[in-house]
Scaffold this active site. Structure first.
Site, PDB file in Angstrom:
ATOM      1  N   ASP A 375       0.877  -1.286   0.002  1.00 37.80           N
ATOM      2  CA  ASP A 375       0.014  -0.055  -0.116  1.00 37.80           C
ATOM      3  C   ASP A 375       0.925   1.220   0.031  1.00 37.80           C
ATOM      4  OD1 ASP A 375       0.895  -0.653   2.660  1.00 37.80           O
ATOM      5  OD2 ASP A 375      -1.046  -0.297   3.675  1.00 37.80           O
ATOM      6  N   GLU A 546      -8.194   3.958   7.331  1.00 38.47           N
ATOM      7  CA  GLU A 546      -7.799   4.165   5.980  1.00 38.47           C
ATOM      8  C   GLU A 546      -9.043   4.935   5.257  1.00 38.47           C
ATOM      9  OE1 GLU A 546      -4.816   1.689   7.383  1.00 38.47           O
ATOM     10  OE2 GLU A 546      -7.244   1.383   7.241  1.00 38.47           O
TER      11      GLU A 546
END
Length: 656
Positions: A375, A546
């Protein structure tokens, strides 16, 4: 309750109604007189006509006086009711002097009417009213988030102070991150942003008094986790407490914080970084080892000999900023050499495998994904570019990072984006077997960082409106921002589809090639119940940040109020499903059932990231503006150095 904005229709109707307000008899008569032939032929008027005019004026005067008397009495009744709370009819009359006084009183001033075809959004009164409503609602929501932070901190302080994390159900602490008091350091800048001075003082003094001995005594830590949580937290605390510029006003706060001198935070950061540097100096390639022994200032690779791609490429914001502050280039040089090395490696449409070998310096395996271990590689490409592109003489040429980012996003759109069926949610999948393998419709919650990153890359942290006006957005940028909003919708629906209103750790998506029956989220009212598949092993929730991170960024950039409502719904779900009465918040084992079974853990990022982003989401865009600060992957804000190159302007601030 949501505050409804004033629309242009509302304001226009209000102002136009004044135009059709009923006129008095006096106004009717005088207007008729003044516009009639009497005015035009006044020079030839006889005495009889003049007397007739005077009689008419006198009658009009008596009519107005009588009407004003009634209106005045009614007005006093309303005043009396408002002040005393009683219904009392006033019957006393007024003398002629009072009537005359009221007659000559100036009429009330009416608000100005909008110009023809004017928009209420451009009217200062409408804007002020909307802003007041927004501020009121946001202040209430911010206060609720701050209360949640204090509740989480109180649980940690009472049962786990000095430990890395709180186990809220068993009321004890646990050291899972090396024993550096990670929750304390991770939470400090959140407390500063919220203005919680007592917590700032408690955390600050622990860092001053206790952290040095921990650094000298503790053993193995992970390079990546320690950098983003502890080093990043210390550097952010130094910045926000006024250590760099001697003021807290440059990030939108006027608070003077209690606690140690800001220089203490920088000293602790440099001490920690000196120990972490062994991960770079011990490796035979620019790729650092993953594990560091702090007390020995030594490092070694992970048991399998590999490092995560995301971990080695997510150290640069912190180490480079430390070099700027300390004047010692060794930190930034070591971290930036990693990215320079990665630039030279072969990639698949800009996409990279999730493992890399520090021994060979090459990628290992074929697995490509934007979830765990992949990520923040993509996140830091654009964030490091934003941080350093305007550094002038103190910075290097980092345009290659933007090129790597653009290529990678094209690869994401080409190979990793699909739509679910039957409702067409846009999601990001994986290539477990690399470029020659098949697409797998699995999306970690971690991937929900991507909407925020795409938005930052598209506008450079400015609002969409301003970036468009300044000519900073290309067609590709506009497409990427649209993709960000589409994925943001999917991330939100991962919450809304479950019984608890909280997202699972991992979701799969129904496609033409993939479907598993009987694994729905549990919310029967969700229209996406058949699109999102949640396997039993993936149903836990770790209080991750997130999604709310991307909600914060997208709201700042698009100014779309729906992101406020989505964030508020998620916060309320955290409050109702994860709050522990004795203090703290607990992760969950299954988000699809009620009551959800809890797992005994409060991650440091719940205080350091999740609650911070929620607080900022509901706050003023002048606090930590996104064109002047960049958040590391643990939500610690660091300043953008200097101002832009290429087509960017110097001295820009976030438009509110």
């Amino acid at each position: 309750m949501a505050v409804l904005p004033i629309t242009s229709h509302d304001v226009q109707s209000h102002y136009d109604n004044a135009k059709f307000r009923r006129r008095s008899v006096f106004k009717v008569i005088t207007q008729a007189v003044l516009t009639s032939n009497v005015r035009r032929n006044c020079g030839s008027c006889g005495v009889g006509k003049l007397l007739a005019l005077l009689m008419i004026a006198g009658l009009a005067f008596l009519t107005v006086a009588h009407t004003n008397s009634g209106i005045s009495a009614a007005s006093e009744i309303v005043q009396h009711v408002n002040v005393r709370g009683e219904e009392k009819v006033i019957t006393e009359g007024h003398g002629n002097a009072e009537l005359l006084k009221r007659f000559w009183r100036k009429p009330p001033r009416l608000p100005p009417r909008l110009p023809p075809h004017g928009k209420a959004g451009n009217n200062s009164l409408a804007a002020e009213t909307h802003n007041q409503q927004h501020i009121l609602g946001s202040t209430v929501r911010q206060s609720k988030v701050a209360e949640a932070f204090r509740h989480a901190w109180t649980g940690y302080k009472n049962y786990a102070m000095g430990s890395d994390e709180l186990m809220p159900l068993s009321k004890r602490g646990v050291d899972g991150l090396g024993g550096l008091g990670a929750t304390i350091v991770d939470s400090l800048d959140t407390a500063m942003i919220m203005g919680l001075n007592d917590i700032v003082q408690e955390a600050g003094y622990w860092i001053e008094k206790k952290l040095p001995e921990r650094l000298n005594e503790k053993g193995q830590v992970n390079l990546f986790e320690t950098t983003i949580r502890v080093l990043g937290g210390l550097l952010s605390a130094y910045c926000l407490s006024g250590g760099e510029n001697g003021t807290t006003g440059d990030w939108g706060s006027g608070t003077t914080f209690d606690g140690p001198n800001p220089a203490i935070y920088l000293e602790r950061a440099q001490d920690l970084a000196d120990r972490l540097m062994s991960a770079f100096t011990s490796s035979p390639t620019p790729i650092p080892f993953s594990d560091v022994i702090l007390r020995e200032r030594s490092a070694h690779p992970a048991p399998d000999g590999l490092s995560s791609t995301s971990e080695v490429s997510s150290l640069q914001l912190e180490f480079w900023y430390l070099s700027k502050l300390s004047g010692n280039p060794k930190y930034g040089d070591a971290a930036m050499h990693v990215l320079e090395h990665l630039k030279t490696l072969p990639k698949f449409k800009g996409l990279v495998p999730i493992y890399i070998s520090p021994h060979s310096g090459h990628f290992s395996g074929q697995n490509i994904r934007l979830g765990s271990r992949g990520d923040s590689y993509y996140e830091y490409l654009v964030k490091v570019w934003l941080q350093q592109r305007g550094a002038g003489h103190g910075g290097s040429n980092v345009s290659y990072l933007r090129e790597m980012y653009d290529e990678a996003i094209r690869g994401v759109k080409n190979r990793l984006i699909q739509k679910s069926i039957p409702k067409g949610l846009v999601f990001v999948g994986e290539l477990p077997s690399g470029e020659d393998g098949s697409f797998y419709p699995k999306m970690d919650h971690l991937v929900c960082f991507l909407p925020g990153t795409l938005a930052l890359g598209a506008t450079r942290g400015l609002t969409k409106q301003r970036a468009m006006e300044e000519g900073l957005m290309t067609i590709e940028d506009i497409e990427n921002l649209k993709l960000a909003e589409d994925i943001m919708k999917t991330c939100y629906e991962m919450y809304a589809v479950t019984t608890t209103g909280l997202a699972p750790e991992i979701a799969h998506f129904h496609t033409q090639e993939f479907y598993e029956d009987g694994l729905q989220g549990g919310n029967k009212s969700s229209e996406f119940l058949d699109d999102i598949i949640i396997r039993y092993a993936d149903r836990h929730n770790l209080l991750r940040p997130e999604t709310v991170e991307s909600l914060f960024v997208l709201h700042r950039i698009t100014q779309d109020p729906k992101y406020l409502e989505w964030g508020w719904q998620i916060f309320q779900a955290f409050e109702s499903r994860t709050k522990v009465d004795s203090g703290g918040y607990s992760s969950l084992n299954d988000v699809t059932v009620l009551p959800p079974p809890r797992r005994d853990k409060m991650e440091t990022f719940f205080l350091g990231e999740t609650l911070k982003y929620l607080y900022l989401l509901f706050g003023d865009s002048n606090v930590l503006p996104l064109d002047r600060f960049v958040f590391n992957t643990e939500a610690h804000p660091l300043p953008i150095i200097g101002k832009g190159v290429e087509n960017d302007h110097t001295s820009q601030t976030q438009a509110s």
